[in-house]
Write a protein that holds these residues in place. Structure first.
Motif, mmCIF file in Angstrom:
data_model
loop_
_atom_site.group_PDB
_atom_site.id
_atom_site.type_symbol
_atom_site.label_atom_id
_atom_site.label_comp_id
_atom_site.label_asym_id
_atom_site.label_seq_id
_atom_site.Cartn_x
_atom_site.Cartn_y
_atom_site.Cartn_z
ATOM 1 N N PRO A 58 0.829 -1.198 0.000
ATOM 2 C CA PRO A 58 0.000 0.000 0.000
ATOM 3 C C PRO A 58 0.866 1.251 0.000
ATOM 4 O O PRO A 58 1.921 1.290 0.628
ATOM 5 N N LEU A 59 0.420 2.266 -0.724
ATOM 6 C CA LEU A 59 1.178 3.504 -0.797
ATOM 7 C C LEU A 59 0.878 4.334 0.438
ATOM 8 O O LEU A 59 -0.279 4.599 0.777
ATOM 9 N N ARG A 60 1.934 4.746 1.127
ATOM 10 C CA ARG A 60 1.766 5.470 2.386
ATOM 11 C C ARG A 60 2.660 6.706 2.382
ATOM 12 O O ARG A 60 3.667 6.756 1.684
ATOM 13 N N PRO A 61 2.313 7.718 3.173
ATOM 14 C CA PRO A 61 3.150 8.917 3.228
ATOM 15 C C PRO A 61 4.568 8.590 3.662
ATOM 16 O O PRO A 61 4.796 7.760 4.525
ATOM 17 N N ILE A 62 5.522 9.273 3.052
ATOM 18 C CA ILE A 62 6.926 9.064 3.378
ATOM 19 C C ILE A 62 7.331 10.018 4.492
ATOM 20 O O ILE A 62 7.157 11.226 4.392
ATOM 21 N N MET A 63 7.868 9.472 5.567
ATOM 22 C CA MET A 63 8.263 10.290 6.712
ATOM 23 C C MET A 63 9.723 10.707 6.628
ATOM 24 O O MET A 63 10.116 11.732 7.117
ATOM 25 N N SER A 64 10.551 9.863 5.991
ATOM 26 C CA SER A 64 11.982 10.146 5.962
ATOM 27 C C SER A 64 12.634 9.388 4.839
ATOM 28 O O SER A 64 12.199 8.299 4.462
ATOM 29 N N ASP A 65 13.687 9.972 4.253
ATOM 30 C CA ASP A 65 14.469 9.280 3.242
ATOM 31 C C ASP A 65 15.551 8.421 3.869
ATOM 32 O O ASP A 65 16.230 7.665 3.182
ATOM 33 N N THR A 66 15.765 8.557 5.158
ATOM 34 C CA THR A 66 16.833 7.832 5.835
ATOM 35 C C THR A 66 16.283 6.599 6.523
ATOM 36 O O THR A 66 15.360 6.703 7.329
ATOM 37 N N PRO A 67 16.822 5.399 6.208
ATOM 38 C CA PRO A 67 16.318 4.192 6.862
ATOM 39 C C PRO A 67 16.523 4.271 8.368
ATOM 40 O O PRO A 67 17.554 4.740 8.849
ATOM 41 N N ALA A 68 15.521 3.816 9.118
ATOM 42 C CA ALA A 68 15.670 3.752 10.567
ATOM 43 C C ALA A 68 16.711 2.705 10.919
ATOM 44 O O ALA A 68 16.941 1.762 10.181
ATOM 45 N N LYS A 69 17.361 2.871 12.066
ATOM 46 C CA LYS A 69 18.432 1.964 12.447
ATOM 47 C C LYS A 69 17.933 0.536 12.638
ATOM 48 O O LYS A 69 18.697 -0.397 12.519
ATOM 49 N N SER A 70 16.651 0.372 12.935
ATOM 50 C CA SER A 70 16.106 -0.967 13.111
ATOM 51 C C SER A 70 15.914 -1.675 11.793
ATOM 52 O O SER A 70 15.657 -2.860 11.736
ATOM 53 N N GLY A 71 16.057 -0.932 10.684
ATOM 54 C CA GLY A 71 15.870 -1.546 9.381
ATOM 55 C C GLY A 71 14.483 -1.273 8.823
ATOM 56 O O GLY A 71 14.216 -1.528 7.670
ATOM 57 N N MET A 72 13.578 -0.713 9.629
ATOM 58 C CA MET A 72 12.246 -0.402 9.155
ATOM 59 C C MET A 72 12.111 1.104 9.016
ATOM 60 O O MET A 72 12.812 1.883 9.629
ATOM 61 N N ASP A 111 9.069 4.436 8.431
ATOM 62 C CA ASP A 111 7.668 4.787 8.504
ATOM 63 C C ASP A 111 7.032 4.745 7.120
ATOM 64 O O ASP A 111 5.821 4.684 6.983
ATOM 65 N N GLY A 112 7.830 4.807 6.103
ATOM 66 C CA GLY A 112 7.385 4.680 4.730
ATOM 67 C C GLY A 112 8.562 4.261 3.894
ATOM 68 O O GLY A 112 9.695 4.283 4.353
ATOM 69 N N LEU A 113 8.308 3.878 2.638
ATOM 70 C CA LEU A 113 9.383 3.472 1.754
ATOM 71 C C LEU A 113 9.698 4.625 0.820
ATOM 72 O O LEU A 113 8.821 5.110 0.092
ATOM 73 N N ALA A 114 10.952 5.065 0.824
ATOM 74 C CA ALA A 114 11.322 6.301 0.133
ATOM 75 C C ALA A 114 11.043 6.243 -1.358
ATOM 76 O O ALA A 114 10.633 7.233 -1.964
ATOM 77 N N PHE A 115 11.230 5.064 -1.978
ATOM 78 C CA PHE A 115 11.051 4.978 -3.424
ATOM 79 C C PHE A 115 9.577 5.040 -3.829
ATOM 80 O O PHE A 115 9.262 5.099 -5.020
#
Length: 291
Positions: free
Chosen positions: A12-26, A28-32
């Motif tokens: 599902p397409l979701r709002p992008i919160m950050s272009d930087t991956p979180a340290k946990s590997g997840m 809030d959204g997928l940048a691409f």
């Protein structure tokens, strides 16, 4: 529920919160997904206008929907290994429980290892699909926070692997084929699991699965991490969904060992050759199922 084949999956397409991956590997959204999100927003706005006014926008909506389908295919065809890892971990990606609910005609869950307890991180049960009876074994991650905690986020204890092998031997006795769904970052690494023989349970499963006299099909549907995946991953045929991954270690774990930093996870994902296409080319899996 009527039996259905594996269908296409687009996160599902979701709002992008950050272009930087979180340290946990997840994330809030997928940048691409940014460009796809923008196009989806335009389509939804036009749909609202089309239903709430006298304007006729059906043709323009259909053009944008066709453009969205083409762009989605183009974007997902060019994903990096790290981006595919994030797709495999997507919170809305179908889990074993979804396949049980939507694909099977009948399912009877089997519990316990007859030694210690019932590990919820491993699901086992007798299944029927399109008239074919078989044993289903799969990692269970859980949907809600409460369920995920109960399932240790899909990280099984030794009793989970003992349960899986006990049910596989039962399937062999009844001459039922076995299907396994792999979706785990790895076996549970806690002290209790080690005290109860984690390494031994996984090793025994790997050894005894080679000896089973019934057909075994293994499918990586999300994450395939380390010995936790191999504990139910030895089969006559091994397949992967297109956006899953299969590796001896998670990218974050590899980066922590080699570079002493989880920020190097994208580089580790590239070096590990963990994508379905890489593993098919190397001859480590037999089939890649398109999504």
């Amino acid at each position: 529920v009527a039996a259905r084949p594996f269908g296409p999956y687009i996160p599902p397409l979701r709002p992008i919160m950050s272009d930087t991956p979180a340290k946990s590997g997840m994330q809030d959204g997928l940048a691409f997904e940014r460009q796809l999100n923008d196009l989806q927003t335009k389509i939804e706005e036009l749909r609202r206008l089309n239903t709430g006014s006298h304007l006729e926008l059906t043709g323009e909506i259909e053009l944008l929907e066709d453009r969205l389908r083409r762009q989605t295919a183009e974007v997902y065809a060019q994903l990096s290994p790290w981006e595919r890892v994030n797709v495999a971990r997507h919170t809305d990606r179908p889990l074993t429980s979804d396949y049980v609910q939507m694909m099977l005609d009948d399912f009877v869950e089997l519990h316990g290892d007859r030694v210690y307890g019932d590990d919820r991180a491993i699901l086992t049960g007798l299944a029927t699909m399109a008239g074919q009876r078989f044993l289903l074994v799969g990692h269970r991650k859980g949907k809600t926070v409460k369920d995920r905690l109960a399932c240790n986020f899909g990280c099984a204890h030794p009793e989970g692997y003992r349960k899986a092998m006990q049910k596989m031997r039962l399937a062999e006795k009844w001459k039922l084929p076995i299907v396994t769904f792999i979706n785990t970052p790895g076996a549970y690494p806690g002290i209790g699991a080690e005290e109860r023989g984690q390494a031994s349970a996984i090793a025994r499963n790997i050894l005894e699965m080679f000896d089973l006299k019934v057909p075994v099909i293994c499918l990586v549907i999300g994450e395939g991490g380390s010995g936790g995946a191999l504990g139910i991953g030895v089969g006559d045929r091994v397949g992967m969904l297109e956006n899953s991954y299969y590796s001896v270690i998670t990218p974050e774990g590899c980066a922590a060992i080699l570079w002493k930093s989880g920020d190097k996870a994208p580089e580790a994902a590239e070096a590990l050759r963990l994508t379905s296409k890489d593993l098919l080319r190397l001859g480590l899996v037999d089939k890649v199922i398109e999504e």
